[in-house]
Design a protein around this motif. Structure first.
Motif, PDB file in Angstrom:
ATOM      1  N   GLU A  43       0.794  -1.402   0.151  1.00 26.53           N
ATOM      2  CA  GLU A  43       0.065  -0.189   0.022  1.00 26.53           C
ATOM      3  C   GLU A  43       0.831   1.263  -0.021  1.00 26.53           C
ATOM      4  O   GLU A  43       0.441   2.335  -0.319  1.00 26.53           O
ATOM      5  N   GLY A  44       2.181   1.011   0.402  1.00 26.61           N
ATOM      6  CA  GLY A  44       2.930   2.460   0.444  1.00 26.61           C
ATOM      7  C   GLY A  44       3.780   2.295   1.779  1.00 26.61           C
ATOM      8  O   GLY A  44       4.333   1.349   2.094  1.00 26.61           O
ATOM      9  N   PHE A  45       4.267   3.534   2.221  1.00 28.11           N
ATOM     10  CA  PHE A  45       5.035   3.442   3.426  1.00 28.11           C
ATOM     11  C   PHE A  45       4.377   4.118   4.782  1.00 28.11           C
ATOM     12  O   PHE A  45       3.437   5.019   4.645  1.00 28.11           O
ATOM     13  N   ILE A  46       4.779   3.364   5.845  1.00 26.81           N
ATOM     14  CA  ILE A  46       3.761   3.751   7.068  1.00 26.81           C
ATOM     15  C   ILE A  46       3.945   5.465   7.290  1.00 26.81           C
ATOM     16  O   ILE A  46       3.095   6.171   8.049  1.00 26.81           O
ATOM     17  N   GLU A  47       5.249   6.072   7.084  1.00 21.10           N
ATOM     18  CA  GLU A  47       5.184   7.588   7.269  1.00 21.10           C
ATOM     19  C   GLU A  47       4.494   8.382   6.424  1.00 21.10           C
ATOM     20  O   GLU A  47       4.330   9.329   6.760  1.00 21.10           O
ATOM     21  N   ASN A  48       3.604   7.695   5.432  1.00 21.72           N
ATOM     22  CA  ASN A  48       2.911   8.494   4.516  1.00 21.72           C
ATOM     23  C   ASN A  48       1.424   8.285   4.674  1.00 21.72           C
ATOM     24  O   ASN A  48       0.517   8.910   3.877  1.00 21.72           O
ATOM     25  N   ILE A  49       1.106   7.879   6.092  1.00 21.04           N
ATOM     26  CA  ILE A  49      -0.355   7.549   6.448  1.00 21.04           C
ATOM     27  C   ILE A  49      -0.298   7.883   7.663  1.00 21.04           C
ATOM     28  O   ILE A  49       0.497   7.734   8.548  1.00 21.04           O
ATOM     29  N   SER A  50      -1.626   8.749   8.114  1.00 25.10           N
ATOM     30  CA  SER A  50      -1.680   9.031   9.260  1.00 25.10           C
ATOM     31  C   SER A  50      -1.803   8.206  10.293  1.00 25.10           C
ATOM     32  O   SER A  50      -2.661   7.410   9.658  1.00 25.10           O
ATOM     33  N   GLU A  51      -2.041   8.358  11.718  1.00 19.85           N
ATOM     34  CA  GLU A  51      -2.392   7.477  12.470  1.00 19.85           C
ATOM     35  C   GLU A  51      -4.067   7.437  12.426  1.00 19.85           C
ATOM     36  O   GLU A  51      -4.609   6.192  12.766  1.00 19.85           O
ATOM     37  N   ARG A  52      -4.723   8.442  12.261  1.00 15.96           N
ATOM     38  CA  ARG A  52      -6.212   8.265  12.143  1.00 15.96           C
ATOM     39  C   ARG A  52      -6.549   7.483  11.011  1.00 15.96           C
ATOM     40  O   ARG A  52      -7.273   6.801  11.010  1.00 15.96           O
ATOM     41  N   GLU A  53      -5.644   7.669   9.846  1.00 16.36           N
ATOM     42  CA  GLU A  53      -6.153   6.717   8.699  1.00 16.36           C
ATOM     43  C   GLU A  53      -5.825   5.271   8.772  1.00 16.36           C
ATOM     44  O   GLU A  53      -6.290   4.432   8.204  1.00 16.36           O
ATOM     45  N   LEU A  54      -5.052   4.734   9.930  1.00 13.67           N
ATOM     46  CA  LEU A  54      -4.639   3.325  10.485  1.00 13.67           C
ATOM     47  C   LEU A  54      -5.770   2.703  11.273  1.00 13.67           C
ATOM     48  O   LEU A  54      -6.183   1.852  11.288  1.00 13.67           O
ATOM     49  N   ARG A  55      -6.927   3.736  11.644  1.00 16.06           N
ATOM     50  CA  ARG A  55      -8.150   3.333  12.522  1.00 16.06           C
ATOM     51  C   ARG A  55      -8.986   2.496  11.404  1.00 16.06           C
ATOM     52  O   ARG A  55      -9.741   1.573  12.154  1.00 16.06           O
ATOM     53  N   GLU A  56      -9.141   2.926  10.195  1.00 16.83           N
ATOM     54  CA  GLU A  56      -9.832   2.165   9.412  1.00 16.83           C
ATOM     55  C   GLU A  56      -9.269   1.635   8.183  1.00 16.83           C
ATOM     56  O   GLU A  56      -8.296   2.359   7.864  1.00 16.83           O
ATOM     57  N   CYS A  57      -9.694   0.527   7.386  1.00 15.32           N
ATOM     58  CA  CYS A  57      -8.963  -0.077   6.142  1.00 15.32           C
ATOM     59  C   CYS A  57     -10.093  -0.527   5.451  1.00 15.32           C
ATOM     60  O   CYS A  57     -10.717  -1.834   5.874  1.00 15.32           O
ATOM     61  N   LYS A  58     -10.278  -0.115   4.255  1.00  9.45           N
ATOM     62  CA  LYS A  58     -11.299  -0.576   3.359  1.00  9.45           C
ATOM     63  C   LYS A  58     -12.764  -0.709   3.945  1.00  9.45           C
ATOM     64  O   LYS A  58     -13.143  -2.029   3.781  1.00  9.45           O
ATOM     65  N   GLY A  59     -13.081   0.191   4.739  1.00 10.92           N
ATOM     66  CA  GLY A  59     -14.588  -0.091   5.443  1.00 10.92           C
ATOM     67  C   GLY A  59     -14.522  -0.849   6.764  1.00 10.92           C
ATOM     68  O   GLY A  59     -15.609  -0.837   7.403  1.00 10.92           O
ATOM     69  N   ARG A  60     -13.256  -1.365   6.955  1.00 13.66           N
ATOM     70  CA  ARG A  60     -13.401  -2.351   8.378  1.00 13.66           C
ATOM     71  C   ARG A  60     -12.783  -1.355   9.239  1.00 13.66           C
ATOM     72  O   ARG A  60     -11.829  -0.479   9.055  1.00 13.66           O
ATOM     73  N   LYS A  61     -13.052  -1.524  10.616  1.00 17.85           N
ATOM     74  CA  LYS A  61     -12.620  -0.987  11.735  1.00 17.85           C
ATOM     75  C   LYS A  61     -11.481  -1.636  12.561  1.00 17.85           C
ATOM     76  O   LYS A  61     -11.478  -2.892  12.665  1.00 17.85           O
TER      77      LYS A  61
END
Length: 106
Positions: free
Chosen positions: A79-97
């Motif tokens: 999907e990319g690199f962890i530094e390019n995604i916010s902690e908030r964006e890590l809370r959900e993934c493809k509609g799943r919590k």
């Protein structure tokens, strides 16, 4: 949420239950071990929704991989690199919590 626990030795792995929590998973956590802080890095995330689990895996070099055995079979997709995604964006993934965050020593 804050909870202080002092460890006698550094754990290799910690899994934190985030089911029904409205919180973002941190990219790293610091644990007080003896007289110093030890940093553990986020290495995995488990999500639930639509009657099955999916996951994200973070490698040592920071690559973020997505795995869903139903749709990706036996492979994980980069999907990319962890530094390019916010902690908030890590809370959900493809509609799943998120339900679980896994941390490990470097």
């Amino acid at each position: 949420m804050h909870r202080k626990t002092i460890f006698a030795s550094t754990p290799h792995l910690i899994a934190i239950n985030l089911f029904n929590c409205n919180t973002n998973p941190a990219k790293f956590i610091k644990l007080p071990v003896a007289n110093k802080d030890v940093t553990l890095r986020l290495r995995g995330l488990i999500y639930h929704g639509e009657f099955h689990f999916t996951s994200r895996i973070i490698t040592r070099d920071g690559k973020l991989w997505f795995y869903d055995g139903v749709t990706t079979g036996g492979t994980a997709n980069l999907e990319g690199f962890i530094e390019n995604i916010s902690e908030r964006e890590l809370r959900e993934c493809k509609g799943r919590k998120i339900v679980l965050a896994v941390y490990a020593r470097k």
